[in-house]
Design a protein around this motif. Structure first.
Motif, PDB file in Angstrom:
ATOM      1  N   GLU A  52       0.843  -1.207   0.000  1.00  0.00           N
ATOM      2  CA  GLU A  52       0.000   0.000   0.000  1.00  0.00           C
ATOM      3  C   GLU A  52       0.874   1.251   0.000  1.00  0.00           C
ATOM      4  O   GLU A  52       0.602   2.207  -0.725  1.00  0.00           O
ATOM      5  N   GLN A  53       1.888   1.233   0.832  1.00  0.00           N
ATOM      6  CA  GLN A  53       2.776   2.397   0.887  1.00  0.00           C
ATOM      7  C   GLN A  53       3.482   2.609  -0.444  1.00  0.00           C
ATOM      8  O   GLN A  53       3.597   3.733  -0.934  1.00  0.00           O
ATOM      9  N   VAL A  55       2.468   1.747  -3.384  1.00  0.00           N
ATOM     10  CA  VAL A  55       1.511   2.253  -4.379  1.00  0.00           C
ATOM     11  C   VAL A  55       1.246   3.742  -4.156  1.00  0.00           C
ATOM     12  O   VAL A  55       1.186   4.531  -5.099  1.00  0.00           O
ATOM     13  N   ALA A  56       1.123   4.103  -2.887  1.00  0.00           N
ATOM     14  CA  ALA A  56       0.841   5.505  -2.592  1.00  0.00           C
ATOM     15  C   ALA A  56       1.999   6.391  -3.039  1.00  0.00           C
ATOM     16  O   ALA A  56       1.796   7.435  -3.676  1.00  0.00           O
ATOM     17  N   LEU A  57       3.213   5.970  -2.726  1.00  0.00           N
ATOM     18  CA  LEU A  57       4.371   6.786  -3.092  1.00  0.00           C
ATOM     19  C   LEU A  57       4.529   6.836  -4.613  1.00  0.00           C
ATOM     20  O   LEU A  57       4.948   7.850  -5.169  1.00  0.00           O
ATOM     21  N   PHE A  59       2.064   6.728  -6.655  1.00  0.00           N
ATOM     22  CA  PHE A  59       1.003   7.618  -7.144  1.00  0.00           C
ATOM     23  C   PHE A  59       1.453   9.068  -7.132  1.00  0.00           C
ATOM     24  O   PHE A  59       1.134   9.838  -8.042  1.00  0.00           O
ATOM     25  N   ILE A  60       2.176   9.451  -6.106  1.00  0.00           N
ATOM     26  CA  ILE A  60       2.608  10.841  -6.078  1.00  0.00           C
ATOM     27  C   ILE A  60       3.922  11.032  -6.815  1.00  0.00           C
ATOM     28  O   ILE A  60       4.553  12.076  -6.696  1.00  0.00           O
ATOM     29  N   LEU A  70      13.138   5.550   0.898  1.00  0.00           N
ATOM     30  CA  LEU A  70      12.212   6.084   1.897  1.00  0.00           C
ATOM     31  C   LEU A  70      11.707   4.986   2.825  1.00  0.00           C
ATOM     32  O   LEU A  70      11.546   5.193   4.028  1.00  0.00           O
ATOM     33  N   LEU A  71      11.436   3.810   2.255  1.00  0.00           N
ATOM     34  CA  LEU A  71      10.893   2.740   3.085  1.00  0.00           C
ATOM     35  C   LEU A  71      11.989   2.028   3.866  1.00  0.00           C
ATOM     36  O   LEU A  71      11.727   1.443   4.914  1.00  0.00           O
ATOM     37  N   LEU A  78      11.422  12.713   5.328  1.00  0.00           N
ATOM     38  CA  LEU A  78      10.191  12.582   4.556  1.00  0.00           C
ATOM     39  C   LEU A  78       9.641  13.928   4.124  1.00  0.00           C
ATOM     40  O   LEU A  78       9.230  14.113   2.981  1.00  0.00           O
ATOM     41  N   THR A  79       9.648  14.889   5.043  1.00  0.00           N
ATOM     42  CA  THR A  79       9.078  16.193   4.692  1.00  0.00           C
ATOM     43  C   THR A  79       9.822  16.816   3.531  1.00  0.00           C
ATOM     44  O   THR A  79       9.210  17.360   2.615  1.00  0.00           O
ATOM     45  N   LEU A  82       8.865  15.115   0.329  1.00  0.00           N
ATOM     46  CA  LEU A  82       7.523  15.489  -0.132  1.00  0.00           C
ATOM     47  C   LEU A  82       7.533  16.873  -0.774  1.00  0.00           C
ATOM     48  O   LEU A  82       6.939  17.093  -1.824  1.00  0.00           O
ATOM     49  N   ARG A  83       8.211  17.793  -0.125  1.00  0.00           N
ATOM     50  CA  ARG A  83       8.245  19.156  -0.657  1.00  0.00           C
ATOM     51  C   ARG A  83       8.888  19.167  -2.036  1.00  0.00           C
ATOM     52  O   ARG A  83       8.386  19.758  -2.986  1.00  0.00           O
ATOM     53  N   GLN A  85       9.144  16.731  -4.110  1.00  0.00           N
ATOM     54  CA  GLN A  85       8.302  16.062  -5.095  1.00  0.00           C
ATOM     55  C   GLN A  85       7.176  16.990  -5.549  1.00  0.00           C
ATOM     56  O   GLN A  85       6.815  17.025  -6.725  1.00  0.00           O
ATOM     57  N   ARG A  86       6.640  17.742  -4.610  1.00  0.00           N
ATOM     58  CA  ARG A  86       5.572  18.670  -4.987  1.00  0.00           C
ATOM     59  C   ARG A  86       6.098  19.691  -5.982  1.00  0.00           C
ATOM     60  O   ARG A  86       5.410  20.073  -6.926  1.00  0.00           O
TER      61      ARG A  86
ATOM     62  N   ALA B  99      -2.297  14.090  -7.534  1.00  0.00           N
ATOM     63  CA  ALA B  99      -1.062  13.746  -6.833  1.00  0.00           C
ATOM     64  C   ALA B  99      -0.623  14.901  -5.942  1.00  0.00           C
ATOM     65  O   ALA B  99      -0.215  14.700  -4.798  1.00  0.00           O
ATOM     66  N   ILE B 103      -0.081  14.940  -1.931  1.00  0.00           N
ATOM     67  CA  ILE B 103       1.140  15.350  -1.244  1.00  0.00           C
ATOM     68  C   ILE B 103       0.828  16.392  -0.180  1.00  0.00           C
ATOM     69  O   ILE B 103       1.339  16.332   0.943  1.00  0.00           O
ATOM     70  N   GLU B 107       1.810  16.041   3.631  1.00  0.00           N
ATOM     71  CA  GLU B 107       2.670  17.022   4.284  1.00  0.00           C
ATOM     72  C   GLU B 107       2.027  17.553   5.552  1.00  0.00           C
ATOM     73  O   GLU B 107       2.670  17.709   6.577  1.00  0.00           O
ATOM     74  N   TRP B 118       4.175   6.564   8.902  1.00  0.00           N
ATOM     75  CA  TRP B 118       3.519   6.063   7.696  1.00  0.00           C
ATOM     76  C   TRP B 118       2.044   6.349   7.638  1.00  0.00           C
ATOM     77  O   TRP B 118       1.382   6.045   6.654  1.00  0.00           O
ATOM     78  N   VAL B 124      -3.109   9.365   1.602  1.00  0.00           N
ATOM     79  CA  VAL B 124      -2.818   9.404   0.176  1.00  0.00           C
ATOM     80  C   VAL B 124      -3.619   8.329  -0.540  1.00  0.00           C
ATOM     81  O   VAL B 124      -4.199   8.546  -1.599  1.00  0.00           O
ATOM     82  N   ILE B 125      -3.673   7.192   0.069  1.00  0.00           N
ATOM     83  CA  ILE B 125      -4.423   6.102  -0.534  1.00  0.00           C
ATOM     84  C   ILE B 125      -5.895   6.459  -0.646  1.00  0.00           C
ATOM     85  O   ILE B 125      -6.560   6.145  -1.621  1.00  0.00           O
ATOM     86  N   ILE B 128      -6.420   8.359  -3.662  1.00  0.00           N
ATOM     87  CA  ILE B 128      -6.403   7.498  -4.832  1.00  0.00           C
ATOM     88  C   ILE B 128      -7.743   6.804  -4.996  1.00  0.00           C
ATOM     89  O   ILE B 128      -8.299   6.725  -6.083  1.00  0.00           O
TER      90      ILE B 128
END
Lengths: 254, 254
Positions: A52-53, A55-57, A59-60, A70-71, A78-79, A82-83, A85-86, B99, B103, B107, B118, B124-125, B128
């Motif tokens: 699930e994680q 897939v979520a990552l 997706f973004i 990350l995992l 993480l922050t 995310l920033r 990636q945004r 997406a 995010i 965040e 997590w 996030v899921i 989706i």
DNA sequence: TCTTGACCCTTCCCTTACGTCAGACCTTAA
DNA sequence: TTAAGGTCTGACGTAAGGGAAGGGTCAAGA
């Protein structure tokens, strides 16, 4: 509650393909908890949570390599990821917006016909060059103003603005043909429409309005993509009308 | 005027790499007009025009294979290709929007801390899944309304809306803490803010407002992603205030 | 004449996130 | 026993080039 799954059920439940599971296995991104005697992969509920994680990552928009990082390492920031990636997605979206705008232009020109088939792409290229002309626009706009502009200046707004300018040009041509006075009532109304269209661009920010006027005066250095969709005669009429409308404010006509 | 170029100059002028020129050559997409005795590629002005077209079509997202078709066969329907490409880009943009929304949620949850690292990805899921819940939303909205909604509901607007709801929740909690009356002046103002936030979503379309109320009433079937960011107490207060504000209109509280 | 530096050539492997065979193995029901 | 359906590994393909290896070409300076 501690279910185990064979690949088929597992993949379906998570909405991925078995081939993807193989792929993640080989990358070390998601190893199944076990195998049957025959070598079939066996997944657990914990595996499901991890998937699930993933897939979520995905997706973004994170690449699998980064997802693994990350995992894997708890210490990854993480922050920050995310920033970042945004920001990446925001850039992609900007490109998409410009591409859609370019297509709309090309479609319009194709639809209006007459020109050779490849004329539209001149226009498209102009739009591209406008993109690379960022440094030029920076002469007039601060980074913050440009950011605001990008936010507000969505493709829909652009399209509406373009329609507005075209209609205004048409009506102004008619007014000129009937010999209307720029300072008269008709001119006054046309000038008001012009003002509203400019406001769509500036968003009411007076700083940006000033810049727009400076930019307008810098006519010699305009990129080709800034060519107005109307004639000089229309331009003159509208400018005179605008000056008549606001006697005391500079309007930006030369 | 009939210039010839060696690869370096040609590539720079067109804003591509030499490696890309090799690639296009090998694909048969752009063969240089000639070669020098030593085997160097030599390009002409006509080649340049063609490369411009290629770059433009690439910018709007066509794959090279399709570009070759479009440039090769004059009979290809350009308008159809453009329309289709625009639709493809629109889909991509939709995905990007979702997406980015995901995010932002993640965040926010990370920033508020406390939860295990997590937890964000549950959220996030949900986003989706909301995407796959399209059929569910179709119970209430027509295709056209959904299209309008997508247009208006950009990530920026979403973010602003979310900030608005959060601020409203906070202020309402304060009002409740001070024992304010939902039907009083404070309640009246809070209800007005709630109405404006709903209007951001409906865009003033009365049909969509009705749907929103039906949807609101279907509480049991809400996807988890629709969970409101405020407590039931705040919800009740706002609903009572809204009813007090508009005695005759149904407000949608249960 | 030799060398240096700036170009240019072709060929081959690498990238992403899997899809698509191919050939072989496992399990179960008829 | 066989047919059907599920699974395995391995190899190759995808789009649009990037990068490097190994080598040729050209002009100018020593």
């Amino acid at each position: 509650m501690n279910h185990t799954y064979l690949p088929n059920e597992f993949a379906k439940r998570a909405g991925v393909t078995i081939r993807a599971l193989h792929h993640y296995d080989r990358l070390g991104l998601l190893k199944p908890s076990g195998r049957t005697a025959a070598g079939y992969r066996v997944y657990s509920d914990r595996d499901f949570a991890r998937l699930e994680q993933i897939v979520a990552l995905k997706f973004i928009g994170f690449p699998l390599s980064q997802i693994r990082e990350l995992l894997h390492r708890k210490d990854t920031d993480l922050t920050a990821a995310l920033r970042q990636q945004r920001e990446i997605l925001a850039e992609k979206r900007e490109h998409l917006d410009r591409a859609m705008q370019a297509i709309e232009r090309a479609e319009k020109i194709v639809a209006s016909g007459g020109k050779p088939d490849w004329e539209p792409f001149r226009k498209v290229i102009e739009v591209i060059q406008m993109q690379t002309r960022k440094d030029w626009m920076k002469k007039y706009y601060t980074e913050e103003q440009l950011a605001n502009l990008r936010k507000r200046w969505s493709p829909e707004v652009q399209a509406e603005s373009q329609r507005g300018w075209e209609a205004l040009a048409k009506d102004t041509e008619e007014a000129i043909a009937t010999g209307a006075d720029p300072a008269g009532e008709v001119g006054r109304q046309l000038a008001a429409r012009r003002k509203r269209l400019l406001a769509m661009f500036t968003g009411g920010d007076p700083g940006m309005e000033q810049n727009l006027q400076k930019l307008y005066a810098d006519k010699a250095n305009w990129p080709a993509s800034f060519k107005k969709p109307y004639s000089d005669a229309v331009d003159r009429f509208l400018c005179q009308a605008a000056e008549a409308l606001a006697k005391n404010e500079p309007v930006g006509c030369e």
